[in-house]
Design a protein around this motif. Structure first.
Motif, mmCIF file in Angstrom:
data_model
loop_
_atom_site.group_PDB
_atom_site.id
_atom_site.type_symbol
_atom_site.label_atom_id
_atom_site.label_comp_id
_atom_site.label_asym_id
_atom_site.label_seq_id
_atom_site.Cartn_x
_atom_site.Cartn_y
_atom_site.Cartn_z
ATOM 1 N N UNK A 220 -30.602 88.952 -51.784
ATOM 2 C CA UNK A 220 -30.419 89.765 -50.579
ATOM 3 C C UNK A 220 -31.066 89.106 -49.372
ATOM 4 N N UNK A 221 -32.231 88.507 -49.578
ATOM 5 C CA UNK A 221 -32.960 87.874 -48.472
ATOM 6 C C UNK A 221 -32.145 86.760 -47.839
ATOM 7 N N UNK B 29 -27.194 93.838 -53.508
ATOM 8 C CA UNK B 29 -28.351 93.154 -54.088
ATOM 9 C C UNK B 29 -29.635 93.948 -53.859
ATOM 10 N N UNK B 30 -29.750 94.594 -52.686
ATOM 11 C CA UNK B 30 -30.951 95.383 -52.411
ATOM 12 C C UNK B 30 -31.091 96.529 -53.411
ATOM 13 N N UNK C 145 -26.329 97.081 -42.188
ATOM 14 C CA UNK C 145 -27.403 96.117 -41.967
ATOM 15 C C UNK C 145 -28.763 96.798 -42.085
ATOM 16 N N UNK C 146 -28.915 97.926 -41.407
ATOM 17 C CA UNK C 146 -30.192 98.647 -41.474
ATOM 18 C C UNK C 146 -30.419 99.208 -42.874
ATOM 19 N N UNK C 147 -29.386 99.777 -43.480
ATOM 20 C CA UNK C 147 -29.546 100.305 -44.841
ATOM 21 C C UNK C 147 -30.041 99.222 -45.801
ATOM 22 N N UNK C 148 -29.419 98.053 -45.756
ATOM 23 C CA UNK C 148 -29.810 96.968 -46.664
ATOM 24 C C UNK C 148 -31.251 96.545 -46.414
ATOM 25 N N UNK C 149 -31.630 96.414 -45.151
ATOM 26 C CA UNK C 149 -32.990 96.000 -44.821
ATOM 27 C C UNK C 149 -34.015 97.042 -45.253
ATOM 28 N N UNK C 150 -33.680 98.319 -45.130
ATOM 29 C CA UNK C 150 -34.605 99.370 -45.564
ATOM 30 C C UNK C 150 -34.800 99.349 -47.076
#
Length: 754
Positions: A615-616, A592-593, A630-635
Motif C-alpha cells: 500500500x505504501x 492492501x490497507x 485516497x483519504x480512506x486508504x491513508x487512514x
C-alpha cells in the motif's frame, strides 16, 4: 492485409491471459531484418568488425543513405538465429509499446516470462520498469543480440531513458546495437570508461573503391577507374549518392555532365534526386509516388483507396523490382515502404506540386485505416488531414482501453494533440476522461486543468455509446468530489441516469452513491447499494472496481466488529488484485490497507507489514484529485501503522491525509477520523523509513537508475535542488548516507518496484 502481430499472441501463445491485456497490434515487419536483395553491396569489413567485437553496446549513427539498416541486416544474418530485431517507429514513443516490442522480439529466440506483459499492462512503464523487465527477459539464454534499427524514431524522453537503462543492465553475453540518424542519448562516458561501447560513424560507413565498384555493378553500371575515382570524390563515399549516380549513368548521363557533388546531409540532394528519378519516369508513376508518400507503409488496397484507382499492388511490385528505394516489408510482397531518403523527397515534391491535395489524401487514408480496424493509425492520418471530429471520435473510443493496456504516454499524446481544438465533436468527453486518467496517475494539477477544459465544453449532446454529455460531466464531478459528499451523490445519480446502459462507468456511479452514505455513517443505506454495485461490476468484469467495493465492505464489517467478515472480504479483494496483476492500480491502495489491517487483527504482523508495504508504494498516487478513496486508504494505513507500533509511518500517512483535506474539506466522517488519529499520535516521535513522504516515495525507484539528480528532476517536473533535498531527507529516514546505500535499503524494504 494487416500483416500485423496481434498482441494476443505476443508471447508465442504461452500465456494468453496475460497477453490479452495488451490490446494493440504490431506490424510484423518490425521484427524482420530486411531481405538481402540483388544489388545490395556486402559490407564485409564492417560486418567482420561487428562480429569480432564482444562489447555490450554498439552504436551506428550516420545521416540518411549511409546503409545503416543494410549493415545491421547483414550482421544479423551473419550472427544467426540469436538476433532480436526491432525496427523502431513513432508507436515506440510509449514505453509500454517499446518494451512489449522488445519482449516479442526476444521471445522469438527464447521464452520470455509472460508476467512482464501483465506488469506493463497494469502499471504502464517508465525507467523504473526496466529492472523488472530485465528479470523477465533474462531467461533468454545468451548469446543474444538486440538490434534497434531506425532508433531516431524514438523521441519520447521516457523511452530514451528506458533504452539507456536497458543498455546499462544487459545480462552477460548480450549485445545491444542501435542504428540511428542521430546519436541516441546513452551514458556514453560510463560505457566508454568500462570499455563497453563501439561507435560506428558516417566515416566508417562511407564506401571505398571496392564496395563502390560492387554497388555500381549491382546497379548495372561498369565504371572506369577514372569515373569511379571521380564519383568517390564527389559523393565522399556516400552509398545513397553512389546509387543515385549509378541510376543517372545508366539513364545516359555522365558524371561530368551531371555536375553533382553531394553527401548525406547535402541540401542539393533533393534537386538531384528529382532530376534523376522523378523526371525520368512517366507522369502517372511520378504521381503515384508523390501521392502515396503520405503513407509510412503501404499496400495495394490502401493505395487504391487514397488514389481512387485500381491496380496499385502491381505498381508497387514493378517499382520494387526496378528500384532499391522501394522496400518490401514482408515476403508476400503485400506491404512496402519507401526508403526514407526517397520518402522525404517525395513528400517535398508533393508539397511543391499538389499542396491542396495533401489533406484529402490523409483524409482518405484515415477512412481506410479505420475501416480496416487500424484506428490508431487512422488517428494519425485524421490529425494530418485536420479532421478533428474523426480524431476526437476515435480518441474517445480508444483512450480508456488504451490507457487500460498501460500505454499511458500514447493517451497523453493524443489528449495533448486535441488540447486546443475545443470545437471538435466530443471534446468535452475526451477532456473529462483525460482528467480522470491524470487523477489516477497521481497528477492532480493536470487533472484539474482537464476538468476545467471539460466544463468549458458544450454540455449538450449524445456520445457514440448513447451516454449524454451531461452525464459524462456528472461522472467526472462525482469522481473528483470537489464540492462535498452531497453534491457527489447528486452527480452520481445524474450520471447513472444519463450514461448508456452498456457503459462500464454506471457501476462506478452506483458504487459512488453507496460511498456517499458511508461517509455519512449511514451503513443501512450504503450496504444494499454497494451490494448492487458489486454485482454489476462483477458481471461487467470491472476487476479493479470489484476489489475496491470489497475493500469498502471491509469498513462496514469492521464497524459491526465482524472481523471474521473483514478477513474474508480482504482476502477476496487481495486475491483479485494479485490474480489480475492490479498491484500498481490506484484502487489497490485501499485493498492492501484493509488486507494489512485484517492480518494485523489476526496477529500476523509479518503479513500485515507485507500488505502495508504494498500500500505504501501507492501513496504517491493518493492525492486530492480523487480524495475519497485516497483519504480512506491513508487512514486505514495509519491504523495499521499504529497497530504495528510504527508511529513514523502513521504520522507520514496522516500528514498526507491533512494535505488532501485542506483541498477537499467536506468528506463527511473522514475528517473526524483523521482528527482522532492525529490526537493519538500527538506525543509520538515520527521517524524511520515508514515516515517517507509521498514525494520521497516517488523518488526512491529512480535512485537505482542511471539518471542524475538533474535528470530525475526533469522526469518528475521539479528542480534539481528539490530532488537533492528530498533525497537527503529520504537518506536520513532510511538510515543511510549514500545513494547506493539508499538503493540497497529501498530494495530490502520492497519500495523499489512500481
Amino acid at each position: 492485409m494487416k500483416a500485423e502481430v496481434d498482441a494476443l499472441q505476443l508471447i508465442s501463445g504461452r500465456d494468453q491471459g496475460a497477453a490479452r491485456r495488451l490490446a494493440f497490434t504490431l506490424p510484423e515487419s518490425k521484427f524482420q531484418p530486411p531481405e538481402v536483395r540483388p544489388g545490395i553491396v556486402l559490407r564485409a569489413a564492417l560486418v567482420e568488425r561487428l562480429t569480432a567485437t564482444a562489447v555490450p553496446v554498439i552504436t551506428v549513427a550516420a545521416p540518411l543513405g549511409y546503409g545503416k539498416t543494410t549493415l545491421m541486416a547483414q550482421w544479423a544474418r551473419r550472427t544467426g538465429s540469436r538476433v532480436a530485431w526491432l525496427s523502431c517507429d513513432d508507436g515506440d514513443n510509449d514505453p509500454v509499446v517499446l518494451l512489449s516490442s522488445l519482449a516479442l522480439a526476444l521471445d522469438r529466440i527464447g521464452p520470455v516470462d509472460p508476467a512482464v506483459l501483465s506488469a506493463l499492462a497494469s502499471s504502464g512503464a517508465d525507467i523504473t520498469m526496466v529492472p523488472r523487465f530485465m528479470s523477465a527477459v533474462a531467461s533468454v539464454q545468451p548469446p543474444v543480440t538486440v538490434v534497434l534499427d531506425q532508433a531516431e524514431a524514438v523521441t519520447n524522453r521516457q523511452c530514451l531513458t528506458t533504452i539507456a537503462e536497458f543498455a546499462l543492465r544487459l545480462p552477460p553475453g548480450w549485445q545491444l546495437a542501435l542504428a540511428s540518424r542521430a546519436v541516441v542519448p546513452l551514458p556514453t562516458a560510463r560505457l566508454r570508461a568500462q570499455g563497453g561501447l563501439l561507435e560506428v560513424t558516417a566515416d566508417d560507413l562511407a564506401m571505398g573503391p571496392a564496395e563502390a565498384r560492387s554497388l555500381l555493378k549491382g546497379a548495372g553500371v561498369e565504371a572506369s577507374e577514372a569515373v569511379l575515382g571521380d564519383l568517390l570524390q564527389r559523393t565522399e563515399g556516400w552509398p545513397a549518392g553512389l546509387y543515385i549516380a549509378a541510376l543517372a549513368i545508366k539513364s545516359g548521363s555522365q558524371p561530368s555532365e551531371a555536375g553533382f557533388t553531394f553527401t548525406g546531409d547535402d541540401v542539393y540532394m533533393g534537386d538531384y534526386l528529382r532530376s534523376e528519378l522523378l523526371e525520368r519516369i512517366s507522369g502517372a508513376e511520378a504521381s503515384f509516388l508523390t501521392r502515396t508518400s503520405v503513407l509510412n507503409r503501404m499496400c495495394g488496397p490502401l493505395c487504391d483507396a487514397i488514389l481512387g484507382e485500381q491496380g496499385s499492388g502491381a505498381v508497387l511490385e514493378r517499382m520494387e523490382a526496378r528500384n532499391l528505394l522501394v522496400v518490401p516489408l514482408d515476403r508476400r510482397r503485400e506491404w512496402y515502404r519507401y526508403h526514407h531518403l526517397l520518402r522525404d523527397l517525395l513528400r517535398s515534391e508533393l508539397r511543391r506540386r499538389e499542396p491542396d491535395l495533401i489533406q484529402d489524401l490523409h483524409f482518405r487514408a484515415a477512412a481506410w485505416f479505420e475501416a480496416n480496424a487500424m484506428p490508431e493509425t487512422a488517428i494519425d492520418h485524421a490529425r494530418a488531414a485536420g479532421d478533428y471530429d474523426r480524431v476526437a471520435r476515435l480518441i474517445l473510443e480508444l483512450q480508456q482501453p488504451v490507457w487500460g493496456s498501460g500505454r499511458v504516454e500514447t493517451v497523453v499524446r493524443w489528449i495533448e494533440w486535441i488540447r486546443d481544438v475545443t470545437s471538435a465533436e466530443y471534446y468535452g468527453a475526451i477532456a473529462a476522461h483525460g482528467s480522470l486518467i491524470f487523477a489516477l496517475l497521481g497528477q492532480p494539477a493536470d487533472a484539474e486543468r482537464w476538468a476545467a477544459a471539460a466544463e468549458r465544453a458544450i454540455p449538450a449532446g449524445v456520445l457514440p455509446d448513447g451516454s449524454t454529455m451531461e452525464a459524462t460531466l456528472a461522472y467526472l464531478r462525482a469522481n473528483l468530489c470537489r464540492n462535498g459528499i452531497g453534491e457527489m451523490r447528486r452527480d452520481a445519480r445524474a450520471a447513472w441516469e444519463g450514461l448508456s446502459p452498456a457503459s462500464p462507468y454506471r457501476a462506478t456511479m452506483l458504487y459512488t452513491e453507496g460511498i456517499s452514505y458511508l461517509l455519512e455513517d449511514d451503513l443501512a443505506r450504503a450496504g444494499p447499494i454497494l451490494a448492487r454495485a458489486l454485482d454489476l461490476a462483477t458481471r461487467s468484469s470491472s476487476l479493479p472496481l470489484v476489489g475496491l467495493i470489497l475493500a469498502q465492505q471491509c469498513g462496514a464489517a469492521a464497524e459491526r466488529n465482524d472481523w471474521s467478515e473483514v478477513a474474508t472480504l480482504a482476502q477476496r479483494a487481495a486475491a483479485i488484485v494479485d490474480d489480475g496483476h492490479l498491484g500498481d492500480y490506484w484502487t489497490s491502495a485501499l485493498v492492501y490497507a484493509w488486507a494489512s489491517r485484517a492480518a494485523a487483527h489476526e496477529g500476523d504482523d509479518a503479513r500485515a507489514r507485507l500488505y502495508l508495504g504494498l500500500a505504501t508504494r501507492l501513496r504517491p498516487l493518493l492525492t486530492y484529485a480523487l480524495p475519497v478513496v485516497s483519504v480512506q486508504a491513508l487512514l486505514e494505513m495509519t491504523r495499521s501503522y499504529i497497530t504495528l507500533a510504527d508511529p513514523g509511518g502513521a504520522a507520514a500517512a496522516l500528514a498526507q491525509v491533512h494535505d488532501i483535506l485542506r483541498q477537499r474539506p467536506d468528506l463527511g466522517i473522514l475528517h473526524e477520523i483523521a482528527d482522532r488519529l492525529q490526537a493519538s499520535l500527538a506525543t509520538t516521535d515520527a521517524h524511520g523509513a515508514s515516515s517517507l513522504t509521498a514525494a520521497e516515495l516517488r523518488l526512491l525507484p529512480l535512485l537505482s537508475t542511471h539518471l542524475s539528480y538533474q535528470e530525475i528532476g526533469e522526469q518528475l517536473h521539479v528542480s534539481k535542488n528539490t530532488i537533492k533535498t528530498q533525497a537527503y531527507s529520504a537518506y536520513r529516514k532510511l538510515g543511510v548516507s549514500t545513494r547506493s546505500e539508499a538503493v540497497d535499503r529501498t530494495r530490502e524494504l520492497g519500495l523499489d518496484a512500481r
